[in-house]
Design an enzyme around this catalytic site. Structure first.
Site, PDB file in Angstrom:
ATOM      1  N   THR A  72      35.342  26.030  36.175  1.00  0.00           N
ATOM      2  CA  THR A  72      34.591  27.289  36.269  1.00  0.00           C
ATOM      3  C   THR A  72      35.583  28.450  36.395  1.00  0.00           C
ATOM      4  O   THR A  72      36.669  28.287  36.955  1.00  0.00           O
ATOM      5  CB  THR A  72      33.621  27.312  37.472  1.00  0.00           C
ATOM      6  N   GLY A  73      35.199  29.603  35.866  1.00  0.00           N
ATOM      7  CA  GLY A  73      36.075  30.777  35.958  1.00  0.00           C
ATOM      8  C   GLY A  73      37.377  30.558  35.219  1.00  0.00           C
ATOM      9  O   GLY A  73      38.444  30.945  35.692  1.00  0.00           O
TER      10      GLY A  73
ATOM     11  N   GLY B 265      43.187  34.284  35.330  1.00  0.00           N
ATOM     12  CA  GLY B 265      43.887  33.848  36.536  1.00  0.00           C
ATOM     13  C   GLY B 265      44.159  32.349  36.606  1.00  0.00           C
ATOM     14  O   GLY B 265      44.591  31.722  35.635  1.00  0.00           O
TER      15      GLY B 265
ATOM     16  N   TYR C 169      34.123  36.927  51.613  1.00  0.00           N
ATOM     17  CA  TYR C 169      34.961  36.076  50.745  1.00  0.00           C
ATOM     18  C   TYR C 169      35.594  34.940  51.561  1.00  0.00           C
ATOM     19  O   TYR C 169      35.547  33.772  51.167  1.00  0.00           O
ATOM     20  CB  TYR C 169      36.044  36.928  50.086  1.00  0.00           C
TER      21      TYR C 169
HETATM   22  P1  NDP Z   1      40.347  35.833  38.923  1.00  0.00           P
HETATM   23  O1  NDP Z   1      39.545  37.029  39.321  1.00  0.00           O
HETATM   24  O2  NDP Z   1      41.471  35.999  37.962  1.00  0.00           O
HETATM   25  O3  NDP Z   1      39.388  34.708  38.353  1.00  0.00           O
HETATM   26  C1  NDP Z   1      38.105  34.518  38.842  1.00  0.00           C
HETATM   27  C2  NDP Z   1      37.273  33.848  37.791  1.00  0.00           C
HETATM   28  O4  NDP Z   1      35.943  33.678  38.319  1.00  0.00           O
HETATM   29  C3  NDP Z   1      37.130  34.667  36.521  1.00  0.00           C
HETATM   30  O5  NDP Z   1      37.188  33.778  35.430  1.00  0.00           O
HETATM   31  C4  NDP Z   1      35.743  35.269  36.656  1.00  0.00           C
HETATM   32  O6  NDP Z   1      35.088  35.515  35.424  1.00  0.00           O
HETATM   33  C5  NDP Z   1      35.038  34.121  37.358  1.00  0.00           C
HETATM   34  N1  NDP Z   1      33.739  34.543  37.916  1.00  0.00           N
HETATM   35  C6  NDP Z   1      33.490  35.538  38.789  1.00  0.00           C
HETATM   36  N2  NDP Z   1      32.167  35.648  39.002  1.00  0.00           N
HETATM   37  C7  NDP Z   1      31.566  34.682  38.260  1.00  0.00           C
HETATM   38  C8  NDP Z   1      30.216  34.305  38.039  1.00  0.00           C
HETATM   39  N3  NDP Z   1      29.204  34.946  38.618  1.00  0.00           N
HETATM   40  N4  NDP Z   1      29.968  33.261  37.211  1.00  0.00           N
HETATM   41  C9  NDP Z   1      30.977  32.615  36.589  1.00  0.00           C
HETATM   42  N5  NDP Z   1      32.274  32.945  36.744  1.00  0.00           N
HETATM   43  C10 NDP Z   1      32.557  33.975  37.569  1.00  0.00           C
HETATM   44  O7  NDP Z   1      40.870  35.219  40.309  1.00  0.00           O
HETATM   45  P2  NDP Z   1      41.839  33.981  40.675  1.00  0.00           P
HETATM   46  O8  NDP Z   1      42.274  33.276  39.468  1.00  0.00           O
HETATM   47  O9  NDP Z   1      42.845  34.498  41.627  1.00  0.00           O
HETATM   48  O10 NDP Z   1      40.844  33.074  41.518  1.00  0.00           O
HETATM   49  C11 NDP Z   1      40.549  31.743  41.182  1.00  0.00           C
HETATM   50  C12 NDP Z   1      40.387  30.914  42.451  1.00  0.00           C
HETATM   51  O11 NDP Z   1      41.605  30.892  43.174  1.00  0.00           O
HETATM   52  C13 NDP Z   1      39.322  31.442  43.411  1.00  0.00           C
HETATM   53  O12 NDP Z   1      38.578  30.332  43.906  1.00  0.00           O
HETATM   54  C14 NDP Z   1      40.136  32.071  44.530  1.00  0.00           C
HETATM   55  O13 NDP Z   1      39.439  32.032  45.749  1.00  0.00           O
HETATM   56  C15 NDP Z   1      41.329  31.131  44.541  1.00  0.00           C
HETATM   57  N6  NDP Z   1      42.519  31.642  45.178  1.00  0.00           N
HETATM   58  C16 NDP Z   1      43.189  32.727  44.677  1.00  0.00           C
HETATM   59  C17 NDP Z   1      44.327  33.174  45.306  1.00  0.00           C
HETATM   60  C18 NDP Z   1      45.090  34.343  44.811  1.00  0.00           C
HETATM   61  O14 NDP Z   1      46.047  34.713  45.465  1.00  0.00           O
HETATM   62  N7  NDP Z   1      44.704  34.955  43.691  1.00  0.00           N
HETATM   63  C19 NDP Z   1      44.858  32.489  46.492  1.00  0.00           C
HETATM   64  C20 NDP Z   1      44.078  31.368  46.910  1.00  0.00           C
HETATM   65  C21 NDP Z   1      42.969  30.960  46.265  1.00  0.00           C
HETATM   66  P3  NDP Z   1      35.294  36.912  34.603  1.00  0.00           P
HETATM   67  O15 NDP Z   1      36.578  36.749  33.872  1.00  0.00           O
HETATM   68  O16 NDP Z   1      34.101  36.930  33.708  1.00  0.00           O
HETATM   69  O17 NDP Z   1      35.330  38.016  35.606  1.00  0.00           O
END
Ligand code: NDP
Length: 315
Positions: free
Chosen positions: A8-9, A13, A190
């Site tokens: 998912t997502g 990132g 969050y």
């Molecule tokens: P990004 O914002 O780059 O990625 C988030 C993703 O989630 C995107 O693909 C976004 O889609 C998707 N998304 C958001 N809302 C929805 C929705 N309603 N339905 C489907 N998809 C959705 O963030 P990260 O890559 O950093 O985050 C990924 C994971 O890593 C998360 O679980 C975060 O908690 C975790 N994490 C991140 C850290 C960091 O430092 N960045 C550290 C620790 C954990 P769209 O592209 O359409 O917006």
């Protein structure tokens, strides 16, 4: 045969970097579960993911109907589901007011936890049915939900309290926009959602590991300070956060490296232990990390599970 992994997502990132690492290994077909089809198609192409190594299927975690429809669509692909990665997340640190999903749940917990909870429960059936030798369900966690760490102690701290807001439907009525029923705080919502992610992984392990043989795992891939997760933060924060993490806390990790870490949790033969929260040390070696008291509270995990079941219509 090649394994099939739902992520998912995967449009940006960590999710995208993981999808790329798996696709390029030649051992995986990635089902990119994303809310924006065109963005995902462009991202996959720009990342150079080999043609034929992925399929994009629409999923909006802010709608339970969309989650159910996704499950139907994915079953129609006629591909066994061998690994599921719950990775998508929203983070709204500057929101003054809560926003809500299609089903009326506060957005951060609604997307990060409740949408994934329904998805994971539904896809457990598919994981059970797969003949893949090492089936896994991975829910991405975070250090920020763990109050036994320095980062987890930056206020506002995660705290699910007595779950009164979740029990009341998390719908903002009478201040029930937060799990603990306190006033809305986007950054805390969050962190609370991440505690739910880590509790859910452990509850899955307790309920289903022995029966199904599925490995349940969570992880903290490091601070990926450059991803879109911080898009809603104030500009000064976004400017200073990456160098701060690189040079001061030294917790910084690139998207590519973080993607490789999550890809390990998906596919490494040595990482089959279930119920584990993985982290990496400075030399990029994985180790089983300790969760905070709240994130490993078995009673709370059971209660979050039962209340979540009610909210997503499984009980
Ligand atoms: P990004 O914002 O780059 O990625 C988030 C993703 O989630 C995107 O693909 C976004 O889609 C998707 N998304 C958001 N809302 C929805 C929705 N309603 N339905 C489907 N998809 C959705 O963030 P990260 O890559 O950093 O985050 C990924 C994971 O890593 C998360 O679980 C975060 O908690 C975790 N994490 C991140 C850290 C960091 O430092 N960045 C550290 C620790 C954990 P769209 O592209 O359409 O917006």
């Amino acid at each position: 045969r090649t394994g099939n992994a739902v992520i998912t997502g995967a449009s940006s990132g960590l999710g995208l970097a993981t999808a790329k690492a798996l696709a390029e290994s030649g051992k995986w077909h990635v089902i990119m579960a994303c809310r924006d089809y065109l963005k995902t198609a462009r991202a996959a192409r720009a990342a150079g993911m080999p043609k034929g190594s992925y399929t994009i299927v629409h999923l909006d975690l802010a709608s339970l109907d969309s989650v159910r429809q996704f499950v139907k669509n994915v079953r129609q692909l006629d591909m066994p589901i061998d690994v599921v990665v719950c990775n998508a997340a929203v983070y709204q640190p500057t929101a003054k007011e809560p926003s809500f999903t299609a089903d009326g749940f506060e957005m951060s917990v609604g997307v990060n936890h409740l949408g994934h909870f329904l998805l994971a429960r539904e896809l457990l059936e598919d994981l059970k049915a797969s003949d893949y030798p090492s089936k896994r369900l991975i829910i991405v966690g975070s250090i920020t939900g763990n109050t036994n760490t320095l980062a987890g102690n930056v206020p506002p701290k995660a705290n699910l309290g007595d779950l009164r807001g979740l029990a009341a439907g998390l719908n903002g009525v009478g201040s029930a926009a937060m799990i603990d029923g306190a006033e809305f705080d986007g950054a805390k919502a969050y962190k609370d959602s991440k505690v739910c992610n880590m509790l859910t992984m452990q509850e899955f392990h307790r309920r289903y590991h022995e029966e199904t043989g599925v490995t349940f795992a969570s992880l903290y891939p490091g601070c990926i300070a450059t991803t879109g997760l911080f898009r809603e933060h104030v500009p000064l924060f976004r400017f200073l956060f990456p160098p701060f993490q690189k040079y001061i806390t030294k917790g910084y990790v690139s998207e590519e490296e973080a993607g490789k870490r999550l890809a390990q949790v998906v596919s490494e033969p040595s990482l089959t232990k279930s119920g584990v929260y993985w982290s990496w040390n400075k030399n990029s070696a994985s180790f089983e990390n300790q969760l905070s008291e709240e994130a490993s509270d078995t009673e709370k995990a059971r209660k979050v599970w039962e209340l979540s079941e009610k909210l997503v219509g499984l009980a």
